[in-house]
Every structure is written in C-alpha cells, then in structure tokens.
Design an enzyme around this catalytic site. Structure first.
Site, PDB file in Angstrom:
ATOM      1  CG  HIS A  28     -17.525   8.337   5.468  1.00 36.72           C
ATOM      2  ND1 HIS A  28     -18.383   8.928   4.569  1.00 36.72           N
ATOM      3  CD2 HIS A  28     -18.313   7.776   6.409  1.00 36.72           C
ATOM      4  CE1 HIS A  28     -19.627   8.733   4.955  1.00 36.72           C
ATOM      5  NE2 HIS A  28     -19.620   8.038   6.072  1.00 36.72           N
ATOM      6  CG  HIS A  63      12.111  -2.174   3.393  1.00 37.99           C
ATOM      7  ND1 HIS A  63      11.655  -3.253   4.103  1.00 37.99           N
ATOM      8  CD2 HIS A  63      11.798  -2.417   2.096  1.00 37.99           C
ATOM      9  CE1 HIS A  63      11.085  -4.111   3.270  1.00 37.99           C
ATOM     10  NE2 HIS A  63      11.171  -3.636   2.052  1.00 37.99           N
ATOM     11  CG  ASN A  82      -7.114   0.568   2.443  1.00 33.16           C
ATOM     12  OD1 ASN A  82      -6.456   1.051   1.518  1.00 33.16           O
ATOM     13  ND2 ASN A  82      -6.554  -0.148   3.401  1.00 33.16           N
ATOM     14  CG  HIS A 124      -2.110   4.115   3.888  1.00 30.49           C
ATOM     15  ND1 HIS A 124      -2.497   4.055   2.577  1.00 30.49           N
ATOM     16  CD2 HIS A 124      -2.343   2.895   4.402  1.00 30.49           C
ATOM     17  CE1 HIS A 124      -2.928   2.839   2.310  1.00 30.49           C
ATOM     18  NE2 HIS A 124      -2.839   2.107   3.405  1.00 30.49           N
ATOM     19  CB  CYS A 154      -0.916   0.037   1.213  1.00 33.15           C
ATOM     20  SG  CYS A 154      -2.107  -1.290   1.210  1.00 33.15           S
ATOM     21  CG  HIS A 171      -2.424  21.150   4.015  1.00 28.17           C
ATOM     22  ND1 HIS A 171      -3.574  21.630   4.590  1.00 28.17           N
ATOM     23  CD2 HIS A 171      -1.927  22.157   3.256  1.00 28.17           C
ATOM     24  CE1 HIS A 171      -3.777  22.860   4.181  1.00 28.17           C
ATOM     25  NE2 HIS A 171      -2.796  23.212   3.389  1.00 28.17           N
TER      26      HIS A 171
END
EC number: 2.3.1.-
Lengths: 444, 495
Positions: free
Chosen positions: B419, B302, B423, B390, B223, B386
C-alpha cells in the site's frame, strides 16, 4: 536573441494526500472571469555558484510542500447539477515544465518583447475534457549564462492577480524558510455584515450598472495584434507625475501613484486614439478584500471593476483625469460591493461574458501586491516581475505593478497592452517621451 | 486421522490433545531421559553417601587416563567449533524513502494516461488493475516516468539508480557508522537495468571503496534476487574471516516503462514503484553485540527446469517491437508450486519435530495409502514469529496467505508495504521487516521468515533470528507514516 527550448513537462503533486472528493464552489466574481487567464513572469539574477540542477530540484521539492495548502489548485474543474463550475479536490496536481533559454537573464531583459516574454510562461486553454486539464501551469526557465525565470499561468476562474502573486510568494517562502507566513484560505465570499435598511441608505448601484453593461453588452471587437510596453516610473518620476496630478496640494490628500498614473495613461491613450469627444471610457479594477473584511490570504477573485465617470474632464488635463479616478476609487465602498455581489447572485443562470473588458480601457491596480520580497533561495535576487491579464480585447489594458526593490516606495512598473499602432504612437507621445520619460523596460 | 481433519474447527479437547502431542514430540529426549534420571537419583539416594564414595573409588581412575581423556575431549570440541559455519550477523539495514515530489496519486496517473496514450482500452485496463492493486496514494515513480510524454533515456536510468542507491547507502553508513574503507564485500542486485560499468562499480566509484574489494553485480535475477544476494554474501563471509559485506537491492523503473498495448505486459506498469534497500552483514564476532539479526538459513528453489515456470515472467518484444515484461496467466499456479517445493526443503530445518512428523505422515499417507487425503500444511506459526512475504501484488500475497494458512496480522507487513511503497521488487522484504520493527513487534529471540518469489521461476527463503529487542521509534522509511498504519485496503478502490 535568446530562444527558449522546452525540456520537459510533468505534474507537481502535493506531498500529502488531500481530502479527496471535497467540492469547492466558485463565487459569482470567480465565474465571471471564466474566459480570462493570468500570466506572470518572475525574473531572478543568480549568483555565480548556483547549480541549475540543484535549484530546479529545490523548486520542485518546495512546490510539493506548498501545494498541501492549495487543494483548490491541485483539484480539477467539474460542473455541478446546475451546470456551474466547481473544483473537485482530487490530488491531481499542477502542470510544471522546464525550459532553457540562451544568454543571461540580464541580456534577455534588455531585448525582450511581449511575444518572447510569453514563451517563458506556457498557457494551454481548457481541454476538451476539463477534468484532465490543469488550471495552473508553472514554467521554470534556466538561462544558460545565469538567471532564472519562474512563469505562472492560471485560469482567472480560480484566482485573481493578487492570489496568483500570493501563490508564488508562498512557494518562495517554503523554499527559503520552510513555512508559509500567510497560508491561503478558501471559502465563499462573506455575506453582508448587517441587514440592509433600504429605507435609510441610498443603494449604491454604480457597480451593478457597470457590470450590467459588460455582461449584457455586445461582444467587444477582438483587438488584433496587441503589443505590450513596460515602463518603469522611478520614485522621482512617479512623484512628479503625482505632483502634476494634483498641482494644488490644498485640495486634499495627495493622490496615490496608481491614481496619478491611471490619469496620465487615460489622457495619453485617448490622445493616441484620436478621441474627439472627451476622453475614452475607463474602468479601473481594484482589490476589494480589505473593504469586505478579507485579508490577503483569501484565495479567489476579489477584484472589482469600477467605471470612471469621465464627463467634463478636459482631454489634456491630467489633474482632472486623476481627480475623476480618485472619485471613482472613493465610490468603492462596502455597500456598493455587497450590492454588486448580491445582484450577481440573484441573477443566477447567466453564462459569463466572453470578456470582462467591455468597451473601456481597463486599468488594474496591483501596486500593493508584494512581488519582490521572497526570492526562493539566497543565491537568487529578484530582478523584475511582469503580469498579463489575457486576453486583451476591447480598448486595451494598463497594469500598475510595484517596482523592484531599490526603486523607492513610489516607484511603479506599468505594463500597457494596446493594438500595435497605438503603442507605437504612445511611445512618441510628448508626456511619455519628453516630460516624464520613464525607463522603457520592454519595448512593444 | 482425527487431528488432521479437525484443523478447521478445533474443540477444546482436540486442542489439549494437540498440545500434549506437540510437547511430547518436541521434547522427546527430555521425556525419555527424565524418568531415567529420576530413577538414577532415587537409586543414589537409596545407596547413601558412603556407598557412593566406595563406588567412586572402585573405578580406579589413573591420572594418565584422566589427562588423555580430557585432551581428547578438548580436541573434539575444538574440531567441532572450528568446523561450524561462521555466524553471519545482520548489523542494520536502510530502506529508501523517495522524496515526496515523486509521489504518484491515482488521479495524476489517470490524467497522464489520458494525455499521453491514445488507446482508451489500454487506459481502462490499467486503471482497473490499479483499482484492485492494493496500492495507496503515496507510492512513487521516478521523474522520467512523470513526464508528458515519458521519454526515458539511459541517463534517466542512471539518474534514478544513483538517486536510489546513494540515498540508501548514505542512510546505511550513517546508521551503522561504517566507514566505506571497511567494506570488504559488495553485492548489488538490480534485475532489468544492467549498465556498463556496473552499479556495483558505480558504488565503488562514489564511495571510494578499496581496490581489493570483492564486488558482484547480479542482473536479470528477478524479484527474488535480494535473498540470492544475501546467500552469496553469506558464502563469501564463510570464505573470508573478519569481514563486512554490504548488499544493495533495488530495481530501476525508468527503463522498464512499457508504452505498448499488450495487456500481459501492462501489469508491471501498474504495480512496480521506486524503492531500494542496503543491508550490512558481518561475520566479526565483536559485531555480535550490536547486530540486529543472525542469519539461520537460506533456502533457494529454482523451478526453471519446467518450461511453464521458466516462461511465466519474461522480458519480450510485443508485436510492435516495444520491449516489456510479460506475465503469464500461470503465474499464481507456478508461484504456489515453487512455494510448496521451498517449504518442503525449509520445513525440516525450521519446523519443530511435532510438525515434521505430521507432515511426514501425511506425505507417506498420500503417497502410499490414499492420494486424495488433504495435504497437511505445517503450521509455520510454530516456527516463526514474523513473516515477510514478497509484496508482488495483492494476488501473490493472497495466494501465499492461503498456502501457508497465515492470519491477517501475519501478512499485514506485506499488505501495508504494498500500500505505502508499491511493489519495489527485490527490496520489498526489507520494507516489510522495517514495518514490523517500526510497529515495535520485534523482540529478542523472534524468528523471521523472508520469502521472495520472482522470474526464473524462483522461490527463495531466508530465516533470521532477532538478537535484541528493537525499540521504536526507528529512523527509517516508515518513520513519517507508521502512525497511520495499518489501514483498511478495500477490494476495489472507487476512482
């Protein structure tokens, strides 16, 4: 002959969330129809350049838009505290399935019968858990060599054939133009306009008596192995039938095609059954919306059964039969219908009868419904519409539908559902075969 | 130290003290040089104009000296400018808006589950996850998943990929006026669905891109892969002058649908939804005028060297042989850990010196003096206007909000994206950015921090600076519904 292969089944939802949790109650006329369902098939010829995938996608996108106006259709059945059905608006959607059929729509129509036609409109009866059961079911069938069939089946609890046809029409309008000309409205049947002055007017108990005998009557015998015959009465043939129904034009206004055809089939089917004591029992079923002040946008059940008085009608006289039908139609007035509704509401707590067909031949008048004017897409041309009100128990059903465009204003399509042996005899009947010889669209 | 423990209940005097401290540390050079400059000016004023002129003449400037010194200055300046990395601009981006007929209301989800699945416990578990998920009624699933029963095929996967990618690319090309022939670099990331030929080849085929295009297809990277693609595109733009790069981020849901009974593998069914984004980057100087953002930093972390992190999001076969993605219970802890490592790297790049000093002092203090001291969480609100976090799930956003000490408004974009769109995997960050723009909150000079987390376990950050105030309304995925947002999302939905 074409076979139908089912490709997929899913659920079409509305494009916007509707008012979740809102409850819609069903009227007394709705609840009586619990054990019936409606199946309609709309056939279209498609132009050569039409791509099946694009058309299906367009239809699926347009039904999504249209369903925003039909929260009752996308909702689910729940029982209220008194055990009566209501619809809860929960956004669940309408089942939609896709199928493929061999051949072209024209070749299909030449060779179709009842059994095959019903393959184009899937119906599943109420599930063990009604909350997950879709009350409306749409099937889109693409003919491999050209053509489309749109099948709609729905529970008669929520809709009569008139509302079912306006549902399809609304969908077609959204697909073609992007807006619905006559949006539906859902509210209870209107109460009586003026208070009753019982001393002055004689109450019209005709309807109440008719319904009472159906509701309280014995369970009708299930008609085994019914077949359906579809006949096209062209403008000319229908007019000659109307002429026969009223040979003496001085007797009053000329009969409507429905009146003449109802008379004709009443006589023919009685003959086929070998009725000896006059004509068999007949009830006609007509739309009462206009009479009680509702327009076509009213969504729900508003068709009323009206028993025709066949006493004194000669068995072979179409004119007398048509006259009797005409008298019954005149008897349908505001007072009678409001009285019926009030009686039904007062006799609360009755469970619906297994069938509203009773012991009579049922003749349903759908000649004013608009079935052919909105074709979903410019590349489609409406060919034919079939309508079934199932199940057919009792003596049989005759549906009088409008004819396709181009057949003239008086043209009608008649769908006759009878036990198998009677249908065969009906085709051989003198009046049907020789004198009028309507075009046979679908053999039994 | 007093200013660390009073973080939660600042009184007026502490606040004032903190402001002074910040100003002093952030403008150290000015603070030091100002008195020196003032004293020089005072001295010069005292000397008077004739004295100054005499001083100037006494310096004996030789024209040769002057010339050579100026050449040196020009040479140094040139070397400096040429060795700076090329600026990477984000010209514009487009987010995919699935058609309304793919909408998946809760009631339809429940109904399909009841009709298709036999195991009541599985149905209940999924509905409980859904109730607490933070997803709304407008999220979308591809058509193959809507079927009763679902029977996703390879063709269905292709169809979904094509629908998403082509719609998003068309939207991007329209917005930017970019001609397909002008695309020099193409990077596509899609984690689970990796067909041959690749999705990037599919784009080259559909849009007839040039034969010398530099195309890349990143598969299996989870993702957080969108920022990996951005990083790759940036590196390529450093190596290739005067170029345009298109980055396409999406996830294909169809092959991901898990039809088994393992609880750890059912969660993705409840959260993942259709979505995608296409981004146009460029290093051409003429694009500077119309670019929306410039890329300041990309920081990749990572944690795969740690077994626990490596195994926390894995594609496995359950005991019945059905393939799905399993999420371990350690997910939140691993995510928090990865985030901390990422912050440690990105902090020095973005934080003002005042916050860095505090963080360094806290770090040294915890290491050498007392490990029990509360770790100082730098105030990233000082560095960014801002935040795009994720939208992996409600728990992920909650955890990140807590870790970074953010306000509700700062995570609003993430929650509202979850919402409205669910995802959408790697493209979430772009929906969130689009939300902020659609709300009219993006002003020139604003800095945005995008944080992506995903399997590996990876935590990647990108920092953008807004080049021009973005005016509403914006023609993007939020256009038809932004007026309804923000909405209140209850903790548990009543289904």
């Amino acid at each position: 002959m074409g076979e139908v292969a089912y490709i997929s089944k899913s659920t079409a939802v509305s494009s916007k969330t509707v008012q979740l949790g809102k409850l819609y109650s069903l009227s007394v006329l709705d609840r009586l129809m619990e054990n019936h369902h409606i199946r309609m098939v709309y056939y279209f010829r498609s132009s050569a350049g039409m791509v099946a995938g694009d058309l299906i996608r367009k239809l699926k996108e347009s039904i999504t838009e249209m369903l925003v106006c039909y929260p009752v259709v996308t909702g689910r059945l729940v029982r209220n505290d008194e055990g009566k059905w209501m619809v809860k608006s929960n956004d669940a959607g309408v089942r939609i399935s896709e199928a493929r059929a061999k051949g072209s729509v024209e070749s299909w129509l030449q060779k179709v019968d009842r059994e095959k036609e019903l393959l184009l409109v899937y119906w599943e009866s109420m599930l063990h858990k009604p909350y997950f059961w879709s009350t409306f079911y749409v099937q889109l069938t693409i003919f491999e060599e050209g053509g489309l069939a749109v099948g709609l089946s729905c529970s008669h609890l929520l809709s009569d054939p008139i509302s079912a046809s306006t549902f399809i029409r609304a969908w077609a309008e959204i697909a073609l133009n992007g807006n619905i000309l006559l949006p539906p409205f859902f509210h209870p049947l209107p109460p009586r306009r003026l208070p009753i002055n019982r001393a002055q007017e004689k109450p019209n108990t005709h309807f109440i008596n008719g319904y009472k005998s159906i509701i309280e009557g014995l369970n009708p015998v299930q008609a085994h192995n019914v077949k359906t015959l579809t006949l096209l009465f062209t403008d000319q043939i229908a007019q000659s039938c109307m002429g026969l129904a009223q040979p003496n034009t001085n007797m009053g206004p000329s009969p409507s095609p429905f009146q003449a055809l109802a008379g004709l089939f009443w006589v023919c089917i009685s003959r086929v059954r070998g009725e000896r004591n006059g004509l068999m029992g007949l009830s006609i079923c007509e739309d009462a919306r206009k009479l009680i002040g509702l327009d076509k946008g009213f969504f729900g059940n508003c068709m009323v059964y009206n028993k025709v008085d066949g006493a004194g009608v000669e068995p072979n006289s179409i004119s007398q039969a048509a006259t009797a039908v005409g008298e019954a139609m005149v008897r349908m007035n505001y007072e009678g219908i409001m009285g019926l509704i009030e009686w039904l509401e007062s006799s609360n707590g009755q469970s619906p009868p297994p069938s509203m067909d009773g012991d009579d031949l049922i003749c349903i008048n759908l000649e004013d419904s608009d079935l052919y004017s909105a074709p979903f897409d410019e590349c489609l041309e409406p060919l034919h519409v079939s309508c079934y009100v199932e199940p057919v128990v009792g003596r049989g059903k005759v549906l009088v539908l409008p004819s396709p465009l181009g057949e003239g204003p008086m043209g009608r399509v008649v769908m006759v559902t009878l036990p198998e042996d009677e249908v065969v005899k009906l085709c051989e009947d003198d009046l049907i075969k020789r004198i009028f010889s309507p075009i046979i669209l679908m053999r039994a | 130290m007093s200013f660390m423990t009073t973080r939660n209940s600042p009184s007026n005097s502490t606040k004032y003290l903190k402001q002074c401290y910040k100003y002093a540390v952030n403008h150290t050079i000015a603070v030091f040089l100002l008195p020196i400059a003032i004293s020089i000016i005072i001295q010069a004023l005292r000397l008077g104009p004739e004295e100054l002129l005499k001083l100037w003449r006494s310096l004996h400037f030789d024209p040769a000296h002057v010339l050579s010194i100026s050449f040196l200055v020009i040479l140094v300046a040139n070397i400096y400018y040429m060795s700076r990395p090329r600026k990477v601009y984000l010209i514009d981006y487009a987010c995919y808006l699935p058609p309304a007929c793919y909408r998946t209301p809760y009631s339809t989800t429940l109904e399909h589950a009841k009709l298709v699945l036999k195991n009541e416990k599985v149905i209940d578990f999924q509905m409980r996850i859904l109730e607490r998920s933070g997803l709304g009624e407008e999220t979308c699933l591809p058509p193959a998943v809507h079927y009763i029963p679902p029977n996703p095929t390879l063709d269905d996967g292709y169809a979904e990929a094509q629908t998403t990618i082509f719609a998003t690319m068309d939207s991007l090309l329209k917005k930017t006026g970019l001609r397909p022939k002008d695309i020099d670099i193409l990077v596509v990331n899609c984690s689970i669905f990796c067909p041959t030929p690749s999705l990037s080849a599919m784009i080259v085929n559909k849009y007839k891109l040039r034969s010398n295009i530099k195309s890349f297809n990143l598969g299996g990277m989870g993702c957080s892969a969108s920022l990996i693609s951005i990083d790759l595109a940036r590196d390529l733009l450093q190596a290739n002058p005067n170029s345009n790069a298109v980055v396409v981020s999406l996830e294909v849901i169809t092959p991901n649908l898990y039809m088994g009974n393992e609880r750890s593998m059912l969660v993705p069914n409840c959260l993942f939804r259709m979505g995608g984004a296409a981004i146009l980057l460029s290093n051409r100087s003429q694009e500077r005028k119309r670019a929306k953002y410039s890329l300041l930093h990309v920081v990749r972390t990572h944690k795969g060297a740690d077994d626990r992190a490596f195994n926390c999001v894995r594609q496995v076969q359950d005991p019945e042989g059905i393939v799905g993605v399993s999420l371990s219970k350690d997910l939140m802890a691993v995510a928090g850990d990865a985030l901390k490592t990422n912050i440690t790297t990105i902090g020095p790049l973005v934080l003002p010196p005042s916050e860095q000093l505090l963080f360094a002092l806290s770090f040294i203090g915890r290491k050498f003096i007392n490990p029990k001291w509360k770790a100082y969480v730098p105030d990233f609100k000082e560095a960014f206007e801002h935040f795009c976090i994720h939208a992996g799930g409600r728990a992920v956003i909650d955890e990140m909000q807590k870790s970074l000490n953010l306000t509700a408004e700062q995570v609003e974009a993430s929650r509202m994206t979850l919402h409205r769109f669910g995802n959408t995997s790697s493209s979430c960050l772009w929906y969130e950015l689009s939300y902020i723009e659609s709300k009219g909150r993006m002003k020139e000079g604003d800095r945005v921090w995008q944080i992506g987390v995903g399997s590996g376990f990876k935590c990647n950050s990108a920092v953008w600076k807004c080049m021009k105030t973005i005016k509403t309304p914006i023609d993007d995925a939020w256009a038809t519904c932004i007026h309804r947002y923000p909405v209140h999302i209850p903790d548990v939905l009543n289904l």
